[in-house]
Design a protein around this motif. Structure first.
Motif, mmCIF file in Angstrom:
data_model
loop_
_atom_site.group_PDB
_atom_site.id
_atom_site.type_symbol
_atom_site.label_atom_id
_atom_site.label_comp_id
_atom_site.label_asym_id
_atom_site.label_seq_id
_atom_site.Cartn_x
_atom_site.Cartn_y
_atom_site.Cartn_z
ATOM 1 N N PRO A 1 4.658 -5.315 -6.172
ATOM 2 C CA PRO A 1 3.284 -5.646 -5.755
ATOM 3 C C PRO A 1 2.403 -6.023 -6.932
ATOM 4 C CG PRO A 1 4.058 -3.632 -4.693
ATOM 5 C CD PRO A 1 5.055 -3.955 -5.751
ATOM 6 N N GLN B 1 -4.504 -1.463 -2.921
ATOM 7 C CA GLN B 1 -4.466 -2.915 -2.705
ATOM 8 C C GLN B 1 -5.055 -3.239 -1.336
ATOM 9 O OE1 GLN B 1 -0.961 -5.169 -3.965
ATOM 10 N NE2 GLN B 1 -0.931 -6.202 -1.971
ATOM 11 N N TRP C 1 -6.138 -5.341 1.915
ATOM 12 C CA TRP C 1 -5.531 -6.490 2.585
ATOM 13 C C TRP C 1 -6.433 -6.870 3.766
ATOM 14 C CZ3 TRP C 1 -0.362 -6.615 5.776
ATOM 15 C CH2 TRP C 1 -0.031 -7.949 6.034
ATOM 16 N N ASP D 1 -6.775 -14.032 11.830
ATOM 17 C CA ASP D 1 -5.796 -12.955 12.015
ATOM 18 C C ASP D 1 -6.163 -12.099 13.221
ATOM 19 O OD1 ASP D 1 -4.319 -13.712 9.851
ATOM 20 O OD2 ASP D 1 -5.254 -12.303 8.460
ATOM 21 N N ASP E 1 -8.572 -5.059 9.290
ATOM 22 C CA ASP E 1 -8.365 -4.964 7.847
ATOM 23 C C ASP E 1 -7.376 -3.846 7.547
ATOM 24 O OD1 ASP E 1 -10.206 -6.966 7.509
ATOM 25 O OD2 ASP E 1 -11.856 -5.636 6.902
ATOM 26 N N GLN E 2 -6.597 -4.040 6.521
ATOM 27 C CA GLN E 2 -5.624 -3.036 6.124
ATOM 28 C C GLN E 2 -5.757 -2.744 4.636
ATOM 29 O OE1 GLN E 2 -1.614 -4.062 7.352
ATOM 30 N NE2 GLN E 2 -2.291 -4.792 9.361
ATOM 31 N N SER F 1 0.958 1.893 4.021
ATOM 32 C CA SER F 1 0.107 0.867 4.622
ATOM 33 C C SER F 1 -0.628 1.450 5.824
ATOM 34 C CB SER F 1 0.970 -0.323 5.065
ATOM 35 O OG SER F 1 0.203 -1.262 5.772
ATOM 36 N N ASN G 1 -4.277 0.754 8.681
ATOM 37 C CA ASN G 1 -5.485 0.033 9.080
ATOM 38 C C ASN G 1 -6.679 0.989 9.181
ATOM 39 O OD1 ASN G 1 -4.705 1.388 11.384
ATOM 40 N ND2 ASN G 1 -4.548 -0.420 12.679
ATOM 41 N N THR H 1 -8.968 1.908 6.966
ATOM 42 C CA THR H 1 -9.414 1.530 5.630
ATOM 43 C C THR H 1 -10.413 2.512 5.022
ATOM 44 O OG1 THR H 1 -11.109 0.117 6.649
ATOM 45 C CG2 THR H 1 -9.015 -0.922 6.044
#
Length: 285
Positions: A65, A88, A90, A96, A100-101, A169, A171, A173
């Motif tokens: 990454p 990070q 995203w 999309d 947001d992630q 990972s 969502n 946030t």
């Protein structure tokens, strides 16, 4: 709640119905799905997003990454601090169909040590295979081009660079890295529960043909698992230790001449303390 589906039904056709049933049973407006990267396919992740639900997933890292490369570039002569977390974002694009992630990458020295040891072993095997000393078996560091064999040093470098790093990972946030990583690590307890049901409880797979039998079997297994975890929580013992210790003590009742005689092995103090904790005031309901 126990849900069972036919073996030929895809996960995308079973996951959301199970989640919705769980939400309805517990009157929940939202839940967060926590899973390892290998457990949730891209289609399942998309379905979770489309249902408006939250998720925390182990992130796949096919390449190094950017945030990790940037940190290594900015600290060329430094060891990565144990517990370092890089963030990070995203954000979703204008077209999309997702929220947001954010991906958190955490480094731990213990994970790096274990991973590097595994890489060293695999590379050593690959080198012996390339030298013709051992047969070529499945090894990700061996590249075959026709009859030619070679060590994939590019892949080795990438694997060593990523040693110790784990991606998460989500969502959610605004939840923060501590919450996200902590929630993911609770999967270890769930995996431990499944190992417990398989080994300590001997809940092996059984072939049933009727749905009632299947659901009854699953219900018994999960009820035994719940009791086992309760015993562990209140005694501080593993369920294996508790069962192996308690099963050696018996109480025998004998009817003789109109009298009831009771004979019992004396219970050691540590076992009696464990039994008292199970049946004490907090466990008397």
């Amino acid at each position: 709640m126990v849900e069972a589906f036919e073996g030929n039904r895809a996960e995308t056709a079973t996951m959301l119905p199970t989640l919705r049933a769980f939400m309805a049973a517990h009157q929940l407006e939202d839940i967060t799905v926590v899973a390892d990267a290998g457990m949730i396919s891209t289609a399942n992740q998309k379905a979770i997003e489309e249902a408006g639900l939250s998720f925390i997933l182990g992130a796949k890292t096919p390449t190094v990454p950017y945030v990790i490369s940037e940190w290594l570039r900015d600290h060329p002569d430094s060891e990565v601090p144990d517990g370092l977390i890089l963030t990070q974002p995203w954000p979703a694009g204008p077209h999309d169909k997702r929220r947001d992630q954010v991906i958190y990458y955490q480094y731990t020295a213990d994970r790096a040590r274990r991973t590097l040891r595994g890489i060293d072993e695999q590379v050593a095997k690959a080198e012996r295979a390339v030298a013709g000393k051992t047969p070529v078996k499945r090894n990700r560091f061996v590249t075959l081009t026709g009859a030619d064999k070679a060590i994939n040093r590019t892949l080795e470098t990438k694997a060593r660079t990523l040693a110790g790093w784990k991606g998460y990972s989500t969502n959610l946030t605004g939840a923060g890295s501590k919450f996200v990583i902590g929630a993911y690590h609770r999967l270890f307890q769930i995996e431990r529960s499944f190992r417990m049901s398989k080994h300590d409880l001997a809940a092996r797979p059984i072939y049933h043909h009727k749905r009632a039998s299947i659901e009854a079997h699953l219900t018994i297994v999960f009820a035994a698992l719940a009791v086992s975890r309760l015993v562990e929580e209140r005694t501080g013992w593993s369920i294996r230790r508790f069962v192996q210790t308690a099963r050696t003590y018996r109480t025998v009742q004998i009817h003789a001449g109109g009298r009831l005689l009771t004979a019992a092995d004396p219970v050691p103090d540590d076992l009696q303390t464990a039994l008292d904790r199970i049946s004490g005031p907090e466990g008397a309901h």
